[in-house]
Design a protein around this motif. Sequence first.
Motif, short mmCIF file in Angstrom:
data_model
loop_
_atom_site.label_atom_id
_atom_site.label_comp_id
_atom_site.label_asym_id
_atom_site.label_seq_id
_atom_site.Cartn_x
_atom_site.Cartn_y
_atom_site.Cartn_z
N GLY A 1 0.77 -1.24 0.00
CA GLY A 1 0.00 0.00 0.00
C GLY A 1 0.79 1.27 0.00
O GLY A 1 0.22 2.35 0.18
N ALA A 2 2.11 1.19 -0.22
CA ALA A 2 2.93 2.40 -0.28
C ALA A 2 3.13 2.79 -1.75
O ALA A 2 3.11 1.94 -2.63
CB ALA A 2 4.28 2.16 0.38
N PRO A 3 3.32 4.06 -2.04
CA PRO A 3 3.54 4.49 -3.42
C PRO A 3 4.81 3.87 -3.99
O PRO A 3 5.87 3.95 -3.36
CB PRO A 3 3.68 6.01 -3.31
N PRO A 4 4.73 3.20 -5.15
CA PRO A 4 5.94 2.63 -5.76
C PRO A 4 6.94 3.73 -6.07
O PRO A 4 6.58 4.83 -6.49
CB PRO A 4 5.41 1.99 -7.04
N GLU A 5 8.21 3.45 -5.83
CA GLU A 5 9.26 4.41 -6.15
C GLU A 5 10.51 3.65 -6.54
O GLU A 5 10.60 2.44 -6.38
CB GLU A 5 9.53 5.34 -4.98
N GLY A 6 11.48 4.35 -7.09
CA GLY A 6 12.69 3.69 -7.55
C GLY A 6 12.74 3.65 -9.07
O GLY A 6 11.92 4.26 -9.75
N ASP A 7 13.70 2.91 -9.61
CA ASP A 7 13.90 2.86 -11.05
C ASP A 7 13.00 1.85 -11.75
O ASP A 7 12.89 1.87 -12.97
CB ASP A 7 15.36 2.51 -11.37
N GLY A 8 12.37 0.97 -11.00
CA GLY A 8 11.57 -0.08 -11.61
C GLY A 8 10.10 0.24 -11.66
O GLY A 8 9.66 1.36 -11.37
N VAL A 9 9.32 -0.77 -12.06
CA VAL A 9 7.86 -0.66 -12.11
C VAL A 9 7.27 -1.81 -11.29
O VAL A 9 7.88 -2.86 -11.14
CB VAL A 9 7.33 -0.71 -13.55
N SER A 10 6.08 -1.62 -10.77
CA SER A 10 5.45 -2.63 -9.95
C SER A 10 4.98 -3.82 -10.81
O SER A 10 4.36 -3.65 -11.86
CB SER A 10 4.24 -2.05 -9.20
N MET A 11 5.31 -5.02 -10.34
CA MET A 11 4.86 -6.25 -10.97
C MET A 11 3.55 -6.76 -10.38
O MET A 11 3.08 -7.84 -10.73
CB MET A 11 5.93 -7.35 -10.83
N LEU A 12 2.96 -5.99 -9.46
CA LEU A 12 1.77 -6.44 -8.77
C LEU A 12 0.64 -6.82 -9.72
O LEU A 12 -0.04 -7.83 -9.49
CB LEU A 12 1.30 -5.38 -7.77
N PRO A 13 0.39 -6.07 -10.79
CA PRO A 13 -0.67 -6.51 -11.72
C PRO A 13 -0.43 -7.91 -12.28
O PRO A 13 -1.38 -8.68 -12.46
CB PRO A 13 -0.62 -5.45 -12.83
N LEU A 14 0.82 -8.28 -12.51
CA LEU A 14 1.13 -9.61 -13.01
C LEU A 14 0.94 -10.66 -11.93
O LEU A 14 0.46 -11.77 -12.18
CB LEU A 14 2.58 -9.65 -13.53
N LEU A 15 1.32 -10.33 -10.69
CA LEU A 15 1.12 -11.27 -9.58
C LEU A 15 -0.36 -11.49 -9.31
O LEU A 15 -0.76 -12.54 -8.80
CB LEU A 15 1.81 -10.73 -8.32
N ASN A 16 -1.18 -10.52 -9.65
CA ASN A 16 -2.63 -10.64 -9.48
C ASN A 16 -3.28 -11.36 -10.66
O ASN A 16 -4.51 -11.44 -10.72
CB ASN A 16 -3.26 -9.26 -9.30
#
Length: 216
Positions: A187-202
């Motif tokens: 639930g924290a805002p994604p940050e850093g050089d990458g992108v969230s893989m959460l949609p794929l994990l879902n």
Amino acid sequence: SALQNLGFDEVYAPSPSNPAELPVTELRAHNLDWAVDGALQFINKNYDKKFFLYVSLSIPHGPKDPAHSWNADPRITPYGFLAQAPNVLPPRSGLTARVNAAGFPNDENYLWLDDSVAAVLKSLSDHNVRNNTAIVFISDHGMALKGTIFLGGSTTAGFIWYRGFHGHIGQLTSNVDIQPTLLDMFGAPPEGDGVSMLPLLNGGTAPVRNHVFLEL
């Protein structure tokens, strides 16, 4: 320590190099018991608060014969000998028989690594925090053509486990995507050089990125 200067609040059982590169010949052996004991000490101390635990196990690196290490003195560390050997993993004396029973060659199996991961997971379960902990298991590089940007040197297997998040990620991802994924997961805002893989994990199938950057 130097690792604390890099941002770690607590450091247990740090290795300055791969065991095969240590200057003292007698200390050139893996000691997963020592490394896991450090991880369990950290969990025992911090399980009742939010924590980030990074465990780096040396067994894929030289010396390449695991049996050499599990037959070595269990008190060995890169810094000398412990006063007493840790007692956190199944007895080393049974590893050869278990490896042979599973049909693995002694110089290629990672059964000792499996025991180490199992001990960490058991500690999380014993403290009733396993179902509230995200677990990432991954190597730092591919095993074939290491140091190249060919497929064997730039891809590696791994998994992220947390409650209902599951499934095979059949899309292009990068190791820099792990941090934003964990932030997004909790639930924290994604940050850093990458992108969230959460949609794929879902279970999503839409790509989250269309390129990765590699360098030698």
